[in-house]
Design a protein around this motif. Structure first.
Motif: not given
Length: 319
Positions: A204-228
């Motif tokens: 479904a996604g992630y529950v991330s500690t690292v997202a405290n410091v790079i939230p946009a970049q980790l979100r981008a990983v999922l969105d890039l995957f969803d975009a193909g």
């Protein structure tokens, strides 16, 4: 293809709990950090988990934290409250208090230290799930609790109407795929190095500690995957490896390293509470260097993976 079974969102941050310089709960700082994370692409916040130093906060502080974050982000993100303890009665009380304080769901870790067998573990989770109207995310992290939630136990628990998700820190990828294939449970990676891998097999996604410091970049990983654009998703996940390792596998708890790095960015964090100790200067400088290398490399390689999220963040802030 977009993964659709994500009851708490896809990009969840296991948020640190900010404290003041004297160690008191910093509710204003918590609200500001929560808004920054949501502006950066997080659609869910997990409070009072491992990263949130839940063993050191009182029941009253936990409820106040939920209310402050709920007030700060409104309906822009789900708020999931960590309520797990080694005492079923206390866990039930915390689940009910979380519901009253405004949480959207609860995160329930396996009871630690007592190491209950699987039948007792299952009974514990069912009693907690029955105690409130909130959906439940189970937290499987045997390295900390000493007790694994076995796949067959998870498959049985999936039949409970309020047990809807798992935060997976089992490091058993085969078992995770087995449960995903046989149940409707939403699986969230609890180890940042697994974010994309688990997502790619139906997580479904992630529950991330690292997202405290790079939230946009980790979100981008999922969105890039969803975009193909799976190649770009993999490249961005790979570029985060050094930072993930520095924060999560340096020999220090992720709470310690994350708060140290947030402090260098002048973001709400504050000290850790004992028995944890703060990172020393050398460790903090190394974290800062690793973070800066990641940001520079990401901007140089694919600046478009960050720009859309800054634009989205500005739009969400104006809503």
């Amino acid at each position: 293809m977009t993964n659709t079974s994500a009851p708490f969102g896809r990009a969840l941050c296991a948020m640190v709990t900010p404290f003041t310089g004297t160690g008191a709960l910093d509710l204003d700082g918590a609200g500001r950090l929560a808004v920054r994370l949501v502006d950066g692409g997080c659609d869910g916040l997990v409070l009072s988990g491992t990263t949130g130093e839940s063993p050191t906060t009182s029941d009253t502080e936990k409820a106040e934290l939920i209310a402050a974050v709920r007030d700060a982000v409104g309906g822009r993100a789900t708020v999931v409250a960590g309520v797990g303890t080694f005492d079923t009665r206390h866990t039930v009380e915390l689940a009910r208090a979380a519901e009253k304080a405004g949480a959207d769901g609860v995160l329930v870790v396996s009871p630690y230290y007592s190491r209950p067998p699987q039948d007792a573990l299952e009974a514990h989770f069912r009693e907690v799930a029955d105690a409130s109207g909130l959906p439940v995310m189970l937290y499987d992290i045997p390295g900390r609790t000493g007790t694994r939630i076995e796949p067959e136990t998870l498959i049985r628990l999936a039949g409970h109407p309020r047990i809807v998700a798992v935060k997976d820190c089992s490091y058993d990828f085969l078992a995770a795929q087995k449960v995903i294939a046989r149940t409707g449970l939403a699986y969230y990676a609890g180890c940042d190095e697994h974010n994309l891998a688990l997502y790619a097999v139906g997580g479904a996604g992630y529950v991330s500690t690292v997202a405290n410091v790079i939230p946009a970049q980790l979100r981008a990983v999922l969105d890039l995957f969803d975009a193909g654009d799976t190649g770009a998703a993999a490249a961005l996940q790979q570029r985060a490896t050094d930072l993930i390792e520095s924060l999560m596998s340096s020999g220090l708890p992720g709470t310690v390293t994350t708060k140290a790095l947030l402090t260098t960015q002048h973001l709400p964090s504050g000290p850790v509470r004992p028995p944890l100790l703060p990172a020393n200067r050398a460790t903090t400088e190394q974290l800062r260097t690793t973070y800066e290398h990641f940001v520079t490399a990401t901007a140089a390689a694919r600046p478009d993976t960050e720009a859309p999220f800054h634009a989205q963040a500005e739009g969400r802030s104006g809503q």
